[in-house]
Design an enzyme around this catalytic site. Structure first.
Site, PDB file in Angstrom:
ATOM      1  N   HIS A 464       0.826  -1.218  -0.163  1.00 47.76           N
ATOM      2  CA  HIS A 464      -0.088  -0.069   0.088  1.00 47.76           C
ATOM      3  C   HIS A 464       0.722   1.216  -0.019  1.00 47.76           C
ATOM      4  O   HIS A 464       0.928   2.251  -0.794  1.00 47.76           O
ATOM      5  CB  HIS A 464      -0.897  -0.026   1.360  1.00 47.76           C
ATOM      6  CG  HIS A 464      -1.805   1.079   1.283  1.00 47.76           C
ATOM      7  ND1 HIS A 464      -3.159   1.158   1.081  1.00 47.76           N
ATOM      8  CD2 HIS A 464      -1.684   2.386   1.835  1.00 47.76           C
ATOM      9  CE1 HIS A 464      -3.642   2.343   1.336  1.00 47.76           C
ATOM     10  NE2 HIS A 464      -2.773   3.125   1.590  1.00 47.76           N
ATOM     11  N   GLU A 465       1.787   1.175   0.986  1.00 51.69           N
ATOM     12  CA  GLU A 465       2.705   2.477   1.123  1.00 51.69           C
ATOM     13  C   GLU A 465       3.586   2.679  -0.223  1.00 51.69           C
ATOM     14  O   GLU A 465       3.658   3.798  -0.616  1.00 51.69           O
ATOM     15  CB  GLU A 465       3.395   2.647   2.455  1.00 51.69           C
ATOM     16  CG  GLU A 465       2.574   2.523   3.625  1.00 51.69           C
ATOM     17  CD  GLU A 465       1.565   3.684   3.601  1.00 51.69           C
ATOM     18  OE1 GLU A 465       1.831   4.749   2.985  1.00 51.69           O
ATOM     19  OE2 GLU A 465       0.618   3.450   4.181  1.00 51.69           O
ATOM     20  N   HIS A 468       1.767   4.391  -3.075  1.00 50.86           N
ATOM     21  CA  HIS A 468       1.720   5.791  -2.812  1.00 50.86           C
ATOM     22  C   HIS A 468       3.198   6.299  -3.507  1.00 50.86           C
ATOM     23  O   HIS A 468       3.297   7.224  -4.041  1.00 50.86           O
ATOM     24  CB  HIS A 468       1.683   6.160  -1.313  1.00 50.86           C
ATOM     25  CG  HIS A 468       0.248   6.267  -0.558  1.00 50.86           C
ATOM     26  ND1 HIS A 468      -0.643   6.859  -1.485  1.00 50.86           N
ATOM     27  CD2 HIS A 468      -0.083   5.869   0.231  1.00 50.86           C
ATOM     28  CE1 HIS A 468      -1.808   6.681  -0.580  1.00 50.86           C
ATOM     29  NE2 HIS A 468      -1.494   6.071   0.417  1.00 50.86           N
ATOM     30  N   GLU A 493      -5.782   7.556  -2.686  1.00 51.04           N
ATOM     31  CA  GLU A 493      -5.627   6.253  -2.448  1.00 51.04           C
ATOM     32  C   GLU A 493      -5.684   5.203  -3.268  1.00 51.04           C
ATOM     33  O   GLU A 493      -5.467   3.911  -3.238  1.00 51.04           O
ATOM     34  CB  GLU A 493      -6.483   5.910  -1.357  1.00 51.04           C
ATOM     35  CG  GLU A 493      -6.514   6.623  -0.110  1.00 51.04           C
ATOM     36  CD  GLU A 493      -5.184   6.327   0.781  1.00 51.04           C
ATOM     37  OE1 GLU A 493      -4.428   5.289   0.601  1.00 51.04           O
ATOM     38  OE2 GLU A 493      -5.061   7.109   1.521  1.00 51.04           O
TER      39      GLU A 493
END
Length: 675
Positions: A464-465, A468, A493
């Protein structure tokens, strides 16, 4: 000795910075930024896009870089001195921002360019920057009367201080608690690696036995595996009472002050509520649409959640005679039920998810999708010895980014996981300046006998990170303020949640899920179990996320001036989503850092909103192959590289060819049948 923060630097000079360097550096950088703005306002040339809008975008670069260093340290490696510096500096930054937004001469120039934009022959990115700049000023008080502007300044300074104080007090309560257990038998059920970690913590505190803390890598295994219900209760109550105890860290009054000041600010600017102010610059647009979106999902998820909760309650009663599930029971019995239903033990998976191997895997996936290469560096300054740095290049050897990774919990690091940027991508003086990007997490630490072995949830968090980070790394815009993750909050997101999907795919798992001792690839049986259990308790999990979104909207989409009791108000907001009894010692709001310290106020719904986007987007990858080069290139060119240069829906449609289909999420979650 010269202040390193005021020298010209490429990568942040962490080891050279002393705490006493920050405040003088801010003073000088603020002075320089004001001088840069003065050059624009003093110009006798007619206002144009170049001498006003582009010139404004280029101001304050050093100030922004110094700010990124201080405020990331305040989150990732803080101490009392840094916290105090942040408290001292924040009101000055608010004052500077207000001086900028309320600069009448500057706004006249911006307004002139905005009203006469047809004569400047602007491209779509320049048009977007002009519109965003104009709206930023009008939305932040440029049209207010003098007395109103004075009050706006006071509110912004108060909010800046309160937000930092909120986070400081949550961290203080997190660090203040420890559960010391000397008797190993009391910890029946806890896996050996978690025991070893707790023994190491005890040893570091010169205690015998085991010490558990409220940091996630300690707290989560405890709640999942420790059979002793009373000990689980102690941990759960401590975790839920952060900022809610009768001590100097109590955040109740701060919560009430923040929501009331935000509401007053919104009213000053002509909006009914803070949510109305925020959502004007989101894909959702209105509080009514957000509430409707959350309610529609709730309608679909609640029957499934109730059914799952009933099953869990019956299982707990059958196994241990538990008549009423409590907050400290759900993780424990859910884990046991999951093991029973899918024959899947989280501990079975961890040996296949050694941290370095997972990092290597996410790098390999980034290479297969976007032709990126990662080379570990040893000559870049870091703020802690645990931080690792990488040089990122493309398939032609071109420099793309510097990447920092910081993976383990420390006393000076707040909980959770996030991405931050030390240097923005932009095109300056004809040069494409590449970004410096960091991800910060709180993953299971190595022990004396084992490397860092991740839970599957930690694996998806890393992806997830990193999603980003890719959004920031692959930025390719002219203007810094439109670069990378500078997009609407309910769109930001998408890249992060999209990348999580690869964690469930056999073809992707084969690249990195290998036993840390034998090197054996994860068995097909375990892959099948991961996929089969992907929707386990999805109704309950969706209800939990919706409850946070609804609490956020309850605080920000209504007039909060009559609210006096934080806990009572919160219980009311949770009533439609609550499955478990309320615990009188616990309060979510007083530690809800996303909305009271981070940037998610009136925006927590965006996680679910972006899930609709990511489910729909990933279905496109699935149709064509998860490593299909054409689809990946299209996503890179239409979404990742474009930042905020176009409206998010336009970006999405240019990738997908249509607007997102909410049914993709409901199908993936198993909340409606696949046709």
């Amino acid at each position: 000795m010269a202040n390193p923060l005021l020298q010209t630097f490429d990568t942040a000079p962490f080891s050279k910075i002393k705490n006493q360097d920050f405040e003088p550096a801010f003073e000088k950088a603020l002075k320089e930024a004001r001088a840069e703005i003065e050059v624009i306002t003093a110009s006798t040339d007619a206002p144009s896009f170049t001498n006003t809008i582009a010139a404004l975008d280029a101001t304050g670069e050093q100030l922004n870089r110094i700010s990124s260093i201080l405020f990331n340290l305040n989150s990732a490696e803080t101490n009392e001195e840094i916290q105090q510096i942040a408290q001292n500096v924040s009101p000055k930054l608010s004052e500077f921002n207000n001086d900028l937004m309320l600069n009448e001469t500057l706004f006249k120039r911006i307004k002139s360019v905005f009203k006469t934009q047809n004569k400047f022959n602007l491209n779509h990115e320049e048009t977007r920057l002009l519109e965003e700049t104009y709206q930023n000023f009008t939305r932040n008080g440029a049209n207010l009367q003098e007395g109103q502007q004075k009050r706006l300044r006071e509110i912004d300074q108060e909010l800046a201080t309160l937000s930092l104080q909120f986070g400081k007090q949550v961290l203080a309560d997190t660090n203040a608690f420890e559960l010391h257990v000397e008797n190993k038998e009391a910890l029946e059920g806890l896996p050996e690696n978690a025991l070893e970690s707790a023994a190491q913590v005890a040893e570091s505190k010169e205690k015998t036995g085991y010490v558990f803390t409220l940091h996630y890598p300690s707290y989560i295994p405890f709640m999942k595996y420790v059979k002793n219900r009373e000990l689980r209760k102690k941990m759960a109550i401590a975790f839920g009472s952060k900022g809610f105890q009768q001590n100097q860290n109590n955040n109740e009054e701060i919560v009430l002050q923040i929501v009331k000041l935000r509401h007053e600010r919104a009213n000053l600017l002509g909006y009914n509520t803070h949510a109305d102010f925020v959502l004007e610059k989101r894909m959702a647009k209105t509080a009514i649409k957000v509430t409707s979106f959350l309610d529609e999902l709730l309608e679909k998820a609640k029957p499934a959640a109730k059914k799952e909760f009933k099953e869990l309650n019956e299982f707990a009663k059958q196994v241990d005679g538990i008549e009423q599930l409590q907050k400290w029971d759900t993780a424990y019995y859910s884990e046991k039920l999951k093991q029973k239903k899918f024959n899947l033990n989280e501990e079975e998976l961890k040996p296949f998810f050694e941290l370095d191997q997972v990092v290597s895997g996410v790098f390999t996936i980034a290479h297969k999708l976007y032709q990126l290469n990662f080379e570990k560096l040893t000559d870049i300054d870091v703020y802690h010895k645990e931080v690792t740095t990488y040089k990122v290049t493309d398939q032609h050897g071109n420099f793309i980014a510097i990447f920092y990774a910081d993976f383990h919990p420390r006393a000076g690091k707040r909980d959770g996981a996030w991405m931050t940027i030390y240097k923005n991508q932009q095109i300056k003086n004809g040069q494409n300046e590449r970004p410096h990007v960091s991800i910060v997490c709180n993953f299971t630490k190595p022990t004396k006998t084992q490397p860092s072995l991740l839970t599957f949830n930690e694996v998806t968090t890393l992806f997830h990170e990193f999603g980003h980070a890719l959004h920031a790394m692959l930025a390719n815009t002219t203007y810094s303020s439109l670069s990378g993750t500078s997009v609407y909050w309910d769109f930001v997101e998408l890249p992060s949640q999209l990348l999580e999907n690869w964690c469930y795919e056999e073809e992707a798992l084969a690249l990195f899920a290998k036993h840390y001792k034998s090197g054996e690839k994860i068995p097909q049986t375990l892959v099948e179990k991961i996929k089969a259990s992907a929707n386990f308790q999805e109704g309950m999990l969706t209800l939990r996320q919706l409850s946070f979104g609804k609490l956020d909207m309850a605080w920000h989409a209504h007039n909060p001036t009559q609210i006096e009791n934080v806990k009572q108000f919160e219980d009311g907001a949770f009533k439609d989503t609550q499955l478990l009894p309320s615990i009188k010692q616990n309060c979510m709001s007083t530690a809800f850092s996303h909305i009271f310290q981070g940037g998610y106020a009136a925006g927590y719904y965006s996680y679910k909103w972006a899930e609709v986007l990511d489910a729909d987007a990933f279905s496109f990858f699935k149709e064509n192959g998860i490593f299909n080069p054409e689809v990946a290139l299209k996503f890179k060119q239409t979404v990742l590289s474009k930042g905020g240069t176009l409206d998010p829906m336009d970006l999405y449609v240019s990738f997908r060819g249509k607007e997102p289909d909410p049914e993709a999420l409901l199908k993936r979650a198993g909340l409606i049948e696949n046709s």
